[in-house]
Design a protein around this motif. Structure first.
Motif, PDB file in Angstrom:
ATOM      1  N   VAL A  75       0.845  -1.208   0.000  1.00 33.03           N
ATOM      2  CA  VAL A  75       0.000   0.000   0.000  1.00 33.03           C
ATOM      3  C   VAL A  75       0.876   1.252   0.000  1.00 33.03           C
ATOM      4  CG1 VAL A  75      -0.223   0.058   2.532  1.00 33.03           C
ATOM      5  CG2 VAL A  75      -1.964   1.150   1.083  1.00 33.03           C
ATOM      6  N   VAL A  76       2.009   1.203   0.680  1.00 37.65           N
ATOM      7  CA  VAL A  76       2.896   2.379   0.727  1.00 37.65           C
ATOM      8  C   VAL A  76       3.474   2.651  -0.656  1.00 37.65           C
ATOM      9  CG1 VAL A  76       5.139   3.184   1.596  1.00 37.65           C
ATOM     10  CG2 VAL A  76       3.445   2.232   3.174  1.00 37.65           C
ATOM     11  N   ILE A  77       3.840   1.580  -1.337  1.00 39.93           N
ATOM     12  CA  ILE A  77       4.401   1.754  -2.685  1.00 39.93           C
ATOM     13  C   ILE A  77       3.353   2.328  -3.640  1.00 39.93           C
ATOM     14  CG2 ILE A  77       5.255   0.454  -4.677  1.00 39.93           C
ATOM     15  CD1 ILE A  77       6.426  -1.362  -2.108  1.00 39.93           C
ATOM     16  N   LEU A  78       2.124   1.881  -3.507  1.00 38.45           N
ATOM     17  CA  LEU A  78       1.063   2.403  -4.372  1.00 38.45           C
ATOM     18  C   LEU A  78       0.777   3.865  -4.062  1.00 38.45           C
ATOM     19  CD1 LEU A  78      -1.320  -0.707  -4.394  1.00 38.45           C
ATOM     20  CD2 LEU A  78       0.509  -0.079  -6.024  1.00 38.45           C
ATOM     21  N   GLN A  79       0.817   4.240  -2.781  1.00 39.76           N
ATOM     22  CA  GLN A  79       0.619   5.651  -2.411  1.00 39.76           C
ATOM     23  C   GLN A  79       1.741   6.520  -2.973  1.00 39.76           C
ATOM     24  OE1 GLN A  79       0.524   5.148   1.830  1.00 39.76           O
ATOM     25  NE2 GLN A  79      -1.701   4.771   1.912  1.00 39.76           N
ATOM     26  N   ALA A  80       2.988   6.037  -2.852  1.00 45.38           N
ATOM     27  CA  ALA A  80       4.123   6.811  -3.375  1.00 45.38           C
ATOM     28  C   ALA A  80       4.041   6.923  -4.891  1.00 45.38           C
ATOM     29  CB  ALA A  80       5.431   6.157  -2.953  1.00 45.38           C
ATOM     30  N   THR A  81       3.567   5.868  -5.529  1.00 46.26           N
ATOM     31  CA  THR A  81       3.426   5.882  -6.988  1.00 46.26           C
ATOM     32  C   THR A  81       2.433   6.960  -7.417  1.00 46.26           C
ATOM     33  OG1 THR A  81       3.955   3.530  -7.155  1.00 46.26           O
ATOM     34  CG2 THR A  81       2.729   4.513  -8.999  1.00 46.26           C
ATOM     35  N   GLU A  82       1.326   7.047  -6.717  1.00 47.73           N
ATOM     36  CA  GLU A  82       0.348   8.094  -7.046  1.00 47.73           C
ATOM     37  C   GLU A  82       0.978   9.472  -6.884  1.00 47.73           C
ATOM     38  OE1 GLU A  82      -1.925   5.835  -8.710  1.00 47.73           O
ATOM     39  OE2 GLU A  82      -2.664   7.907  -8.501  1.00 47.73           O
ATOM     40  N   ALA A  83       1.768   9.640  -5.835  1.00 47.93           N
ATOM     41  CA  ALA A  83       2.391  10.954  -5.587  1.00 47.93           C
ATOM     42  C   ALA A  83       3.442  11.289  -6.640  1.00 47.93           C
ATOM     43  CB  ALA A  83       3.022  10.968  -4.197  1.00 47.93           C
ATOM     44  N   GLY A  96      17.130   1.588   3.401  1.00 49.34           N
ATOM     45  CA  GLY A  96      16.673   0.745   2.301  1.00 49.34           C
ATOM     46  C   GLY A  96      15.172   0.795   2.076  1.00 49.34           C
ATOM     47  N   SER A  97      14.419   0.986   3.153  1.00 50.21           N
ATOM     48  CA  SER A  97      12.959   1.034   2.975  1.00 50.21           C
ATOM     49  C   SER A  97      12.557   2.205   2.080  1.00 50.21           C
ATOM     50  CB  SER A  97      12.274   1.144   4.339  1.00 50.21           C
ATOM     51  OG  SER A  97      12.508  -0.018   5.114  1.00 50.21           O
ATOM     52  N   SER A  98      13.117   3.393   2.355  1.00 47.51           N
ATOM     53  CA  SER A  98      12.776   4.572   1.550  1.00 47.51           C
ATOM     54  C   SER A  98      13.284   4.445   0.117  1.00 47.51           C
ATOM     55  CB  SER A  98      13.359   5.828   2.201  1.00 47.51           C
ATOM     56  OG  SER A  98      12.778   6.049   3.476  1.00 47.51           O
ATOM     57  N   ILE A  99      14.500   3.963  -0.041  1.00 46.33           N
ATOM     58  CA  ILE A  99      15.065   3.859  -1.399  1.00 46.33           C
ATOM     59  C   ILE A  99      14.307   2.805  -2.207  1.00 46.33           C
ATOM     60  CG2 ILE A  99      17.135   3.306  -2.740  1.00 46.33           C
ATOM     61  CD1 ILE A  99      18.795   4.487  -0.448  1.00 46.33           C
ATOM     62  N   ASP A 100      13.948   1.693  -1.578  1.00 50.04           N
ATOM     63  CA  ASP A 100      13.182   0.665  -2.311  1.00 50.04           C
ATOM     64  C   ASP A 100      11.833   1.207  -2.787  1.00 50.04           C
ATOM     65  OD1 ASP A 100      15.219  -1.095  -1.823  1.00 50.04           O
ATOM     66  OD2 ASP A 100      14.003  -2.588  -0.795  1.00 50.04           O
ATOM     67  N   VAL A 101      11.175   1.983  -1.932  1.00 51.00           N
ATOM     68  CA  VAL A 101       9.884   2.571  -2.331  1.00 51.00           C
ATOM     69  C   VAL A 101      10.090   3.550  -3.472  1.00 51.00           C
ATOM     70  CG1 VAL A 101       7.937   4.014  -1.588  1.00 51.00           C
ATOM     71  CG2 VAL A 101       8.812   2.208  -0.081  1.00 51.00           C
ATOM     72  N   ALA A 102      11.136   4.382  -3.364  1.00 52.43           N
ATOM     73  CA  ALA A 102      11.407   5.373  -4.412  1.00 52.43           C
ATOM     74  C   ALA A 102      11.661   4.696  -5.754  1.00 52.43           C
ATOM     75  CB  ALA A 102      12.618   6.219  -4.013  1.00 52.43           C
ATOM     76  N   LYS A 103      12.387   3.592  -5.745  1.00 59.18           N
ATOM     77  CA  LYS A 103      12.715   2.884  -6.984  1.00 59.18           C
ATOM     78  C   LYS A 103      11.436   2.391  -7.662  1.00 59.18           C
ATOM     79  CE  LYS A 103      16.530   0.093  -6.304  1.00 59.18           C
ATOM     80  NZ  LYS A 103      17.471  -0.740  -5.497  1.00 59.18           N
ATOM     81  N   LEU A 104      10.537   1.845  -6.872  1.00 60.88           N
ATOM     82  CA  LEU A 104       9.308   1.303  -7.465  1.00 60.88           C
ATOM     83  C   LEU A 104       8.338   2.413  -7.865  1.00 60.88           C
ATOM     84  CD1 LEU A 104       8.757  -1.837  -5.222  1.00 60.88           C
ATOM     85  CD2 LEU A 104       9.614  -1.737  -7.573  1.00 60.88           C
ATOM     86  N   ALA A 105       8.302   3.499  -7.098  1.00 61.97           N
ATOM     87  CA  ALA A 105       7.427   4.620  -7.471  1.00 61.97           C
ATOM     88  C   ALA A 105       7.877   5.221  -8.807  1.00 61.97           C
ATOM     89  CB  ALA A 105       7.433   5.675  -6.371  1.00 61.97           C
TER      90      ALA A 105
END
Ligand SMILES: NC(=O)c1ccc[n+]([C@@H]2O[C@H](COP(=O)([O-])OP(=O)(O)OC[C@H]3O[C@@H](n4cnc5c(N)ncnc54)[C@H](O)[C@@H]3O)[C@@H](O)[C@H]2O)c1
Ligand SMILES: CCCCCCO
Length: 383
Positions: A75-83, A96-105
């Motif tokens: 859900v966090v990755i999908l929220q970041a993707t929308e942003a 790593g948590s923030s960078i992994d989310v950024a990569k997928l967004a």
């Protein structure tokens, strides 16, 4: 020479105070607008404010997404993707948590793919937005890997593995790790050492001379720096060695993948919410002792490089001493000693062993075959 391919981040920049140049790098790499992906802990450090000041000076418009959670759920990755949609690029600032989310967004906001489309190795099609990674732990090495780890459901993990999500720029500023708490310094530092150790000994056909050279240098740097960084957090030489070492270890395992330490660590983190690095630390010496029974040479080669005092040892003695030294280092850095110390009961071990056997993509890289009974015995030793 056996043919091989080596992949890594196109541009790696390192220097004390380099965060001040983030704005200019973002303007050149991304353009006029970026999404900055981080977490609440990072917002409290003041580092994000300094990043925003640099971006503002460079005339880059910034939207901050600060809702990353450790071991990020879908859900966090999908929220970041929308942003990220409509932005010129994405910056991951944190661990790593923030960078992994950024990569997928950066990927999903541009390609329109779903997370499910991208799970696995080489499934993502792209394209992605321009992407800058600024690590503040030392660390996962996510700033130079083709990997993002996603927590799906209650405890399962899925990986997106694709060269498409290797960041365009890795910006390493040791000053950003200066105030990293001791327990995070220790856990993320052991995680980085595990990356180098498992990469060096990996049974993968992608194990190659470049990945081994990087793993060796990573361990040379971190073996002497981790305890100093934990106990003297403002020892900037130690902080720099840990940050560079974790990047080199990341480059190593991004090409020659990790194995049973990670396979047995994931169920610990998934079921008991133990931080990723600590999960690795708890099983590391026990997996190495298991592997050393049939494959001591590789660990013997690393022993004296990581811990110069072991340089005179050879074979099984060196491999065993290496495992013991890593266990001692983990304890001296203040990490828990056993699974029982992180809320795991002895009757939980069969479930962990069953779960570990699902990590087939990692287990296949282990230098010694490992079945469920072996996994249970290792968890018993670690308990
Ligand atoms: N992509 C990859 O190649 C790769 C490799 C290994 C692990 N991982 C993933 O990375 C995640 C773990 O990352 P991690 O170990 O870096 O921890 P993390 O990103 O979850 O951060 C841990 C905590 O430390 C805090 N923090 C980070 N930097 C700080 C700083 N400089 N000062 C103060 N606090 C700071 C954060 O706010 C957070 O509360 C897991 O999800 C794991 O699966 C990814
Ligand atoms: C799917 C590959 C997972 C590698 C994680 C390293 O911590």
């Amino acid at each position: 020479m056996t043919p091989f391919t080596f992949n890594t981040t196109p541009s790696i920049r390192m220097g004390d105070g380099l965060l001040e140049q983030l704005g200019d790098m973002a303007r050149a790499t991304c353009g006029a607008s970026v999404l900055l992906v981080t977490d609440p802990g990072m917002m409290a450090t003041g580092i994000v404010d300094r990043a925003l000041a640099s971006l503002k000076t460079a005339g880059v418009t910034v939207t901050v997404f600060a809702d990353v959670k450790a071991d990020p759920p879908e859900v966090v990755i999908l929220q970041a993707t929308e942003a990220a949609k409509g932005m010129n690029g994405v910056i991951g600032l944190g661990g790593g948590s923030s960078i992994d989310v950024a990569k997928l967004a950066a990927l999903l906001a541009c390609s329109g793919e779903t997370l499910a489309d991208c799970y696995g190795v080489g499934m993502a099609k792209g394209p992605r937005l321009p992407l800058i990674a600024v690590p503040t732990t030392s660390g996962t090495g996510s700033e130079v890997t083709p990997i993002s780890i996603v927590t799906t459901g209650a405890s399962e993990k899925m990986g997106v593995v694709s060269p498409l999500i290797i960041p365009d720029v890795a910006l390493l500023d040791p000053e950003l790790t200066r105030d990293l708490p001791a327990h995070v310094t220790a856990a993320t530092g052991i995680d980085a050492m595990v990356h180098a150790i498992e990469s060096y000994a990996s049974a993968s056909p992608n194990n190659n001379p470049v990945s081994r050279a990087l793993a060796v240098e990573a361990l040379r740097l971190m073996g002497g720096a981790l305890e100093r960084a934990v106990k003297e957090p403002h020892d900037m030489a130690a902080r720099g060695d840990m940050l560079l070492g974790s990047l080199l270890a990341g480059q190593a395992f991004a090409n020659s993948p990790v194995a049973a330490v990670h396979a047995l660590a994931y169920p610990i983190g998934g079921h008991f919410k133990v931080p990723h690095g600590l999960s690795n630390a708890l099983v590391l010496p026990h997996v190495l002792r298991f592997n050393a029974v049939t494959a001591p040479t590789l660990y013997a080669e690393l022993a004296g490089i990581t811990f110069p005092d072991l340089a005179g040892l050879e074979g099984q003695a060196a491999a065993t001493a290496f495992a013991d030294a890593l266990q001692d280092l983990s304890t001296r850095c203040g990490l828990q000693k056993g699974l029982r110390d992180v809320g795991i009961g002895q009757d939980d071990l069969p479930m962990l062993a069953r779960d570990a056997m699902n990590q087939t993509r990692l287990l296949v890289n282990n230098p010694r075959p490992l079945d469920e009974a072996d996994a249970q015995a290792i968890y018993e030793a670690a308990w």
